[in-house]
Design a protein around this motif. Sequence first.
Motif, short mmCIF file in Angstrom:
data_model
loop_
_atom_site.label_atom_id
_atom_site.label_comp_id
_atom_site.label_asym_id
_atom_site.label_seq_id
_atom_site.Cartn_x
_atom_site.Cartn_y
_atom_site.Cartn_z
N HIS A 68 1.19 -1.57 0.23
CA HIS A 68 -0.08 0.18 -0.07
C HIS A 68 0.25 1.25 -0.04
O HIS A 68 1.00 2.31 -0.56
CB HIS A 68 -0.69 0.42 1.10
N CYS A 69 2.30 1.55 0.54
CA CYS A 69 2.93 2.39 0.55
C CYS A 69 4.08 2.68 0.56
O CYS A 69 4.72 1.34 0.23
CB CYS A 69 2.84 2.41 2.48
N TYR A 75 1.24 5.00 7.71
CA TYR A 75 -0.28 4.82 7.91
C TYR A 75 -0.75 5.20 9.49
O TYR A 75 0.48 4.58 10.59
CB TYR A 75 -0.30 2.72 7.81
N ARG A 130 -1.34 7.51 4.03
CA ARG A 130 -1.44 6.80 2.58
C ARG A 130 -3.01 5.73 3.58
O ARG A 130 -3.70 5.29 2.00
CB ARG A 130 -0.46 5.96 2.28
N LEU A 131 -2.79 5.01 4.63
CA LEU A 131 -3.29 4.33 4.75
C LEU A 131 -4.04 4.50 5.91
O LEU A 131 -3.45 4.54 7.01
CB LEU A 131 -2.41 2.74 5.08
N SER A 133 -5.04 1.70 9.11
CA SER A 133 -4.50 -0.58 9.40
C SER A 133 -5.82 -0.14 10.68
O SER A 133 -5.49 0.20 11.46
CB SER A 133 -3.49 -0.55 9.64
N SER A 161 -6.34 4.34 1.79
CA SER A 161 -6.79 2.90 1.47
C SER A 161 -6.95 2.98 3.16
O SER A 161 -6.75 3.45 4.13
CB SER A 161 -5.36 2.04 0.85
N HIS A 163 -6.74 -1.35 6.00
CA HIS A 163 -6.56 -3.05 5.63
C HIS A 163 -6.94 -3.33 6.81
O HIS A 163 -6.87 -2.28 7.72
CB HIS A 163 -4.57 -2.64 5.39
N ASP A 188 -9.73 -2.91 1.68
CA ASP A 188 -8.84 -2.77 0.15
C ASP A 188 -7.69 -3.82 0.22
O ASP A 188 -7.29 -4.65 -0.95
CB ASP A 188 -8.25 -1.80 0.10
N SER A 189 -7.91 -4.50 1.40
CA SER A 189 -6.92 -5.70 1.91
C SER A 189 -7.68 -5.70 3.30
O SER A 189 -7.43 -5.36 4.04
CB SER A 189 -5.47 -5.13 1.53
N PHE A 212 -2.45 -5.84 -6.14
CA PHE A 212 -2.05 -5.16 -5.12
C PHE A 212 -1.05 -6.55 -4.41
O PHE A 212 -0.63 -6.84 -3.79
CB PHE A 212 -3.03 -4.84 -3.89
#
Length: 335
Positions: A68-69, A75, A130-131, A133, A161, A163, A188-189, A212
């Motif tokens: 992702h990053c 994150y 970016r993310l 989690s 995104s 996760h 997304d994951s 991904f």
Amino acid sequence: MDFRSDTVTQPTQTMRQAMANAPVGDDVYGDDPTVNELETWAAERHGFESALFTTSGTQANLLGLMAHCERGDEYLCGQQAHNYKYEAGGAAVLGSIQPQPIENNPDGTLDFGKLAAAIKPDDSHFARTRLLSLENTINGKVLPLTYLAKAREFCDENKLSLHLDGARAYNAAVALDVDIKEIAKHFDSMTVCLSKGLCAPIGSILMGSKDFITKARRLRKMVGGGMRQAGILAAAGKLALTEQVTQLETDHANAKLLAIKLSELPGVHINPDFVQTNIVFAKLDAQIDIHGIAKKLSNDGIIISPGNPIRFVTHKDVSESDINFLVEKLKLYLS
């Protein structure tokens, strides 16, 4: 009797037979039919385009964060998140990804206001956020579906995104009495650990889009995670996801039973209503020598992780009679 973690579960006899008879090939070449079957099946089962079989949950999370990053990205996660606190700083060390931990609420959730305040401006002084989690379950607590929907909306609004460290996602699904896709659809994951309560000997699954997973597969090779005749392990992983899920209901019931019995012991403080899955935390009075008690329990054939609060984990290899025996011994040593 081992109450330290559900990672200590032994594979079932059916798993051992499947492992012995699994068709295998070189998975790095993409030639292992049993791995390929597991990955294809897992992706479809959880509602993703693609999946990757990995050695562990730590590796699956690392690959997910790195896919992702990029270097210099950031994150967001919880202070208690496994991929922040208990995975040796892998994202920072190996991915050059900056974690931005946010204090978890008592129910395991993260406050969206605090998350929004932690997102960095688009400025060369800052890492690029970016993310987000999340972890479900986290310390045995289940994130509500309504919260997951809000997390999806938050990430869409902030171009992040999303996760999921779903090491125990099936515990969450069982506790909520929903299909696993009701959890997975927001992300997304996602990772799922096969070797905890689902009791495969080794392995986790990372799932996401085709692009991904293609990136994650390359990263898996980079960090030494490319296995050869891995179908021997994947065969057990498929059974973990198909035959072992119902066992989690028993694990949860046993955890509730353990919590109730612990609440009746002197010097032990726990509210059984707070136990949602298979993990039980209890606070002890300061004068209790839990390390000394742990040594006595070891002589009785009982293994615990001494601490305050102390954590007990129920799983396939812990029975109701084991719980009763543990409580009897604790009652004796606490008196």
